[in-house]
Design a protein around this motif. Structure first.
Motif, mmCIF file in Angstrom:
data_model
loop_
_atom_site.group_PDB
_atom_site.id
_atom_site.type_symbol
_atom_site.label_atom_id
_atom_site.label_comp_id
_atom_site.label_asym_id
_atom_site.label_seq_id
_atom_site.Cartn_x
_atom_site.Cartn_y
_atom_site.Cartn_z
ATOM 1 N N ILE A 142 68.863 -2.954 12.360
ATOM 2 C CA ILE A 142 68.620 -3.697 11.132
ATOM 3 C C ILE A 142 69.003 -2.778 9.980
ATOM 4 O O ILE A 142 68.510 -1.640 9.886
ATOM 5 N N LYS A 143 69.872 -3.269 9.110
ATOM 6 C CA LYS A 143 70.385 -2.456 8.009
ATOM 7 C C LYS A 143 70.156 -3.167 6.681
ATOM 8 O O LYS A 143 70.484 -4.347 6.539
ATOM 9 N N VAL A 144 69.605 -2.444 5.715
ATOM 10 C CA VAL A 144 69.442 -2.978 4.363
ATOM 11 C C VAL A 144 70.785 -2.880 3.642
ATOM 12 O O VAL A 144 71.396 -1.813 3.588
ATOM 13 N N LEU A 145 71.223 -4.015 3.081
ATOM 14 C CA LEU A 145 72.546 -4.074 2.446
ATOM 15 C C LEU A 145 72.499 -4.023 0.924
ATOM 16 O O LEU A 145 73.517 -3.724 0.291
ATOM 17 N N THR A 146 71.341 -4.323 0.352
ATOM 18 C CA THR A 146 71.251 -4.396 -1.109
ATOM 19 C C THR A 146 70.079 -3.558 -1.609
ATOM 20 O O THR A 146 69.183 -3.186 -0.833
ATOM 21 N N LYS A 147 70.084 -3.264 -2.889
ATOM 22 C CA LYS A 147 69.033 -2.462 -3.503
ATOM 23 C C LYS A 147 67.657 -3.060 -3.208
ATOM 24 O O LYS A 147 67.465 -4.265 -3.270
ATOM 25 N N GLY A 148 66.708 -2.179 -2.913
ATOM 26 C CA GLY A 148 65.352 -2.617 -2.626
ATOM 27 C C GLY A 148 64.898 -2.095 -1.278
ATOM 28 O O GLY A 148 65.553 -1.256 -0.653
ATOM 29 N N HIS A 149 63.745 -2.586 -0.832
ATOM 30 C CA HIS A 149 63.252 -2.165 0.478
ATOM 31 C C HIS A 149 62.447 -3.291 1.111
ATOM 32 O O HIS A 149 62.000 -4.223 0.427
ATOM 33 N N ILE A 150 62.283 -3.199 2.434
ATOM 34 C CA ILE A 150 61.400 -4.111 3.168
ATOM 35 C C ILE A 150 60.578 -3.280 4.132
ATOM 36 O O ILE A 150 61.008 -2.223 4.598
ATOM 37 N N THR A 151 59.375 -3.770 4.424
ATOM 38 C CA THR A 151 58.524 -3.147 5.437
ATOM 39 C C THR A 151 58.347 -4.128 6.580
ATOM 40 O O THR A 151 57.898 -5.264 6.375
ATOM 41 N N LEU A 152 58.732 -3.676 7.769
ATOM 42 C CA LEU A 152 58.626 -4.488 8.972
ATOM 43 C C LEU A 152 57.386 -4.080 9.750
ATOM 44 O O LEU A 152 57.177 -2.901 10.026
ATOM 45 N N THR A 153 56.550 -5.060 10.096
ATOM 46 C CA THR A 153 55.380 -4.782 10.934
ATOM 47 C C THR A 153 55.533 -5.395 12.323
ATOM 48 O O THR A 153 54.653 -5.229 13.167
ATOM 49 N N GLY A 154 56.642 -6.076 12.552
ATOM 50 C CA GLY A 154 56.892 -6.657 13.867
ATOM 51 C C GLY A 154 58.322 -7.130 13.987
ATOM 52 O O GLY A 154 58.852 -7.769 13.081
ATOM 53 N N VAL A 155 58.963 -6.765 15.084
ATOM 54 C CA VAL A 155 60.314 -7.215 15.394
ATOM 55 C C VAL A 155 60.359 -7.490 16.891
ATOM 56 O O VAL A 155 59.716 -6.778 17.677
ATOM 57 N N GLY A 156 61.093 -8.491 17.294
ATOM 58 C CA GLY A 156 61.208 -8.757 18.724
ATOM 59 C C GLY A 156 61.999 -10.020 18.987
ATOM 60 O O GLY A 156 62.719 -10.526 18.119
ATOM 61 N N PHE A 157 61.846 -10.530 20.197
ATOM 62 C CA PHE A 157 62.510 -11.759 20.610
ATOM 63 C C PHE A 157 61.486 -12.705 21.227
ATOM 64 O O PHE A 157 60.726 -12.313 22.111
ATOM 65 N N VAL A 158 61.458 -13.937 20.748
ATOM 66 C CA VAL A 158 60.694 -14.982 21.424
ATOM 67 C C VAL A 158 61.489 -15.350 22.674
ATOM 68 O O VAL A 158 62.629 -15.818 22.569
ATOM 69 N N PRO A 159 60.953 -15.129 23.868
ATOM 70 C CA PRO A 159 61.764 -15.226 25.083
ATOM 71 C C PRO A 159 62.288 -16.630 25.350
ATOM 72 O O PRO A 159 61.600 -17.623 25.140
ATOM 73 N N THR A 160 63.521 -16.688 25.821
ATOM 74 C CA THR A 160 64.087 -17.928 26.360
ATOM 75 C C THR A 160 64.387 -17.758 27.845
ATOM 76 O O THR A 160 65.049 -18.596 28.453
ATOM 77 N N ILE A 161 63.940 -16.668 28.417
ATOM 78 C CA ILE A 161 64.041 -16.376 29.843
ATOM 79 C C ILE A 161 62.663 -15.931 30.321
ATOM 80 O O ILE A 161 61.760 -15.703 29.517
ATOM 81 N N ASP A 162 62.497 -15.790 31.609
ATOM 82 C CA ASP A 162 61.232 -15.299 32.148
ATOM 83 C C ASP A 162 60.996 -13.845 31.741
ATOM 84 O O ASP A 162 61.922 -13.034 31.744
ATOM 85 N N ARG A 163 59.760 -13.552 31.400
ATOM 86 C CA ARG A 163 59.348 -12.147 31.294
ATOM 87 C C ARG A 163 58.812 -11.746 32.652
ATOM 88 O O ARG A 163 57.776 -12.232 33.089
ATOM 89 N N VAL A 164 59.530 -10.883 33.342
ATOM 90 C CA VAL A 164 59.131 -10.514 34.700
ATOM 91 C C VAL A 164 58.752 -9.050 34.751
ATOM 92 O O VAL A 164 59.267 -8.225 34.004
ATOM 93 N N ASP A 165 57.829 -8.752 35.625
ATOM 94 C CA ASP A 165 57.457 -7.372 35.908
ATOM 95 C C ASP A 165 58.274 -6.924 37.104
ATOM 96 O O ASP A 165 58.014 -7.335 38.246
ATOM 97 N N LEU A 166 59.284 -6.097 36.865
ATOM 98 C CA LEU A 166 60.197 -5.710 37.932
ATOM 99 C C LEU A 166 59.521 -4.884 39.017
ATOM 100 O O LEU A 166 60.072 -4.716 40.112
#
Length: 826
Positions: A142-166
């Motif tokens: 994730i890259k900031v392209l313009t002046k300013g800042h953001i604070t992220l407290t969570g990033v991820g993917f809502v799964p569209t596949i199974d979450r498996v324990d290998l």
């Protein structure tokens, strides 16, 4: 939550508010802040926030540790801006250093994002989600392209596949070699990422009262007009951001003529990273081929960008007419005003063949499309559609998936490839045990079957499969994929034993086999067509058919179809005899490619000659000895005539060889492949945690960034380790009777444990070697029985089963329940 974006977010980012991220989401494991992507990362703690600032720490690199897929989301607690951010996705790290990451992927729409880079305008705190699925990736930046800042407290993917324990799958494998354990997981992770449930991949279009609301993606060609030429396609479009895109002369699953109309790119809606060289304002961009930029094997030719005399404003409707005559003369009108008239031949573009039309803007663009008409060159109306009905979704190949399916690859080749399912079906039964995925995929393929028995080799998701039968002309090619398709069915049935399902599809499988048998050369008794595996009248394809017929005969036996079983076995015997008489080169000591190429040979020729049982023990050993001449750094090149200096290694064909070598008790070849070809996929510099499509000789992915690094066709060790090193194999369908035939030497292993889910319950084995004692612990489901078969090469002094001495020799009969067999070695 997926709904039509409105208001401020509609204008600036295609961002949708979503529910709170659950713990079941895919979350990054490691991160690094800086001014550019970094492969050196540190652990990301739960709840940790990360601040990105344009002037410092403008980039965060996120490592998910292995292949994941789903809808990207971002939880933002603070914004000083507004701030535009550029997000990249890639399977291998180096993609983060490239303008388009490891994309774009214009091979198919795939109900996912065609692009691996997307931009957002963040105006306020909150949780936002990308509209599109990202099909598979390990890395994200994730890259900031313009002046300013953001604070992220969570990033991820809502799964569209199974979450498996290998580490806790229904079917498992572990051993004393940690690398082999990781290799086994490669295939398991590949099918976990490439297979998904019905209705899990939503449509990439939205149907509204104003028309089809389409975000930047590969144009989805409709099923109409596939054999039309010299027509005028007219539609109305309103650009929401950036531009509107469409195609003409585009067959389904093939390249065509791609066009973009670019708006005047107003500052208030245009991202700062918009490529104004590729897509200049107030222009029409024309490309021939797969896309507007080249991506390795998908050749694309940018014809050029042409300024238009009309000021193209966002938010206004324009009526666009496109005419292509004689496959070359292109003209475009906007609201009746001619804006482009060129001969594609003047730009070095070969005349385009027949094909339909589709719609899809470019990266980060959005447009509405309505009121589509197509007229013949004589003015006759051929087609008319207001584009306001949900029926357009299946017509243009963007309907939500209605079946559980396995794709060829997670991020790319998101089609259902018939022949490539050969490995996938076996990986499924040896790992995730998702039989519904195998059945759904095979059902979907068989739904495309023509009356003559042919099955489409690569149907896309998103279409009604019955409509594809009339338009997928080119996707009934690669005739040997029909044989591999039969082997995918038989391979799955022999392992699952699902009799009711097999009975339901058996008539279709028989029609497919009947078509194949009609292609046997009456003079040679060999298969008369060429294909992916090899030549016409050749070893690989003919031997693969022998294997398919023998396995189909077992299915026929299970279904009480004695007549078919006898026919298949008799035909297999005739073909086997012909292969041995016509294709064995006694001087070379190997099975050759074909009757017309009797000095060359390849991996597939040798592998299928062995796995089909065509080769005698002596000829199998001689052929495997010849494999040494195909040996390269990571594995074996496909054919002896292939230029060694430029060859990529195929885990698909080497997977055939891996299984065949084990069946012939040649552990040296199998060990070389595991220790080199598949070990390369565990190198953290490139690893996705899943099996790859190709491997280069420097042990990097074989097609550079284009390589699919979650490709089940490369996952053969997942079932070979289970079936040949642990030794668990079905004797009768579904493992009602079974054999445990462990490879206790050749791999330097002290112990191996594996378990397979069967319809009767878990069938498990653990063997351990030490102090001249072999201990084998077998647990078999009720109602089953089998044999523990020990290598004839070992010397046995004494055998005990559950503490009782037996005199069974190298083959020990076992019943259901737990059996502990101790063998004192000589």
């Amino acid at each position: 939550m997926r709904a039509l974006a409105t208001g401020k977010l509609f204008l600036v980012g295609t961002l949708l508010a979503v529910c709170n991220a659950s713990t079941d989401n895919f979350l990054p494991q490691r991160y690094q802040l800086g001014t550019k992507p970094s492969i050196t990362t540190k652990p990301l703690q739960t709840g940790q926030s990360v601040t990105l600032d344009f002037d410092k720490n403008s980039v965060v690199t996120l490592d998910y540790g292995y292949e994941v897929a789903g809808f990207p989301y971002f939880q933002i607690s603070d914004v000083k801006g507004p701030v535009q951010i550029e997000v990249k996705y890639t399977e291998q790290f180096d993609g983060l250093n490239h303008v388009w990451a490891d994309g774009p992927y214009y091979f198919t729409n795939g109900l996912s994002n065609s692009f691996r880079v997307e931009t957002f305008n963040i105006t306020e705190p909150g949780k936002v989600e990308s509209y599109f699925i990202q099909g598979g990736q390990r890395w994200q930046s994730i890259k900031v392209l313009t002046k300013g800042h953001i604070t992220l407290t969570g990033v991820g993917f809502v799964p569209t596949i199974d979450r498996v324990d290998l580490d806790n799958l229904p079917s498992t494998f572990t051993c004393s070699n940690p690398t082999y354990n990781e290799i086994w997981k490669l295939g398991a992770n590949a099918v976990a990422a490439a297979c998904f449930d019905a209705n899990s991949q939503p449509s990439t279009w939205e149907v509204t009262e104003e028309g089809a609301y389409i975000r930047g993606q590969k144009p989805g060609p409709g099923v109409n007009g596939m054999d039309w030429t010299d027509y005028t396609m007219t539609f109305s479009s309103r650009i929401v951001r950036g531009g509107t895109g469409w195609s003409v002369s585009q067959p389904i699953s093939e390249s065509g003529l791609l066009l973009l109309l670019i708006s005047n790119l107003p500052d208030e809606t245009t991202f700062v990273n918009t490529n104004k060289t590729l897509t200049p304002p107030n222009s029409i961009v024309v490309a021939s081929g797969w896309g507007f930029v080249n991506q390795t094997t998908l050749d694309s030719q940018l014809v050029g960008s042409f300024p238009v005399s009309v000021d193209i404003k966002e938010g206004e409707w324009y009526k666009i007419s496109t005419t292509l005559l004689s496959g070359s003369q292109l003209s475009i009108d906007i609201d009746g005003t001619p804006v482009l008239n060129i001969s594609l031949a003047d730009y070095g573009v070969s005349a385009l063949s027949a094909g339909g039309w589709g719609f899809g803007p470019y990266q980060d663009q959005i447009a509405l499309v309505k009121d589509v008409t197509v007229h013949a060159s004589n003015g006759t109306l051929l087609y008319e559609n207001g584009m306001r009905s949900s029926s357009i979704l299946s017509e243009y190949g963007v309907r939500q998936n209605t079946e559980a399916l396995c794709m060829d690859g997670a991020k790319r080749d998101r089609l259902v490839w018939l022949g490539d399912f050969f490995h996938t079906s076996k990986v499924l039964t040896s790992s995730t045990s998702r039989w519904d995925y195998a059945q759904g995929t095979l059902n979907y393929l068989l739904d495309t079957q023509l009356p003559n028995g042919l099955v489409s080799i690569a149907p896309q998701m998103g279409y009604n499969t019955s409509s594809l039968k009339e338009v997928l002309y080119s996707y009934y090619g690669l005739n040997d994929y029909q044989i591999l398709g039969v082997l995918s069915f038989t391979g799955f049935f022999l392992r699952s034993g699902d009799l009711a399902w097999a009975k339901s599809v058996w008539p279709s499988i028989q029609r497919q086999i009947s078509w194949i048998l009609g292609e046997i050369d009456s003079n040679t008794q060999l298969v008369s067509f060429s294909g992916f595996l090899g030549d016409a009248n050749g070893t690989a394809i003919s031997a693969a058919l022998v294997q398919g017929l023998k396995e189909a005969a077992v299915v026929a036996d299970a279904l009480d179809d004695a007549k078919s079983a006898q026919t298949y076995r008799d035909t297999a015997t005739k073909i086997s005899k012909a292969i041995n008489e016509l294709l064995w080169n006694d001087e070379l000591g190997v099975y050759v490619r074909s009757t017309s190429s009797n000095t060359s040979y390849g991996v597939a020729d040798i592998a299928f000659a062995i796995s089909s049982g065509v080769a005698s023990e002596e000829r199998a050993a001689s052929s495997l000895a010849k494999v040494a001449e195909l040996k390269l750094t990571p594995g074996y090149k496909d054919v002896s005539t292939t230029d060694s200096s430029s060859a990529d290694i195929s885990p698909n064909t080497n997977g055939f060889l891996l299984a065949a070598a084990m069946e012939a008790n040649d552990t040296s070849i199998a060990k070389y492949l595991l220790d080199n070809l598949w070990t390369a996929m565990t190198n953290d510099k490139y690893s996705s945690g899943a099996s790859w499509e190709y491997v280069a000789q420097d042990l990097s992915p074989g097609l550079s960034l284009f390589t699919s690094q979650s490709h089940p066709w490369g996952g053969a060790p997942t079932y070979v380790l289970t079936e040949h090193v642990a030794g668990i194999r079905a004797v009768t369908p579904g493992h009602r009777s079974w054999i445990i035939q462990p490879a206790i030497s050749g791999f330097d292993l002290d112990w191996v444990a594996a378990s397979v889910k069967t319809q009767y319950g878990q069938l498990s084995v653990k063997w351990e070697l030490g102090n001249k004692m072999l201990t084998v612990d077998v647990t078999a489901p009720r109602g089953t029985s089998g044999i523990l078969s020990l290598p004839s090469s070992i010397q046995i002094k004494a055998i005990k089963v559950n503490g009782h001495k037996v005199t069974s020799g190298h083959n020990i009969s076992l019943q259901s329940g737990s059996s502990v067999v101790t063998i004192q070695l000589g």
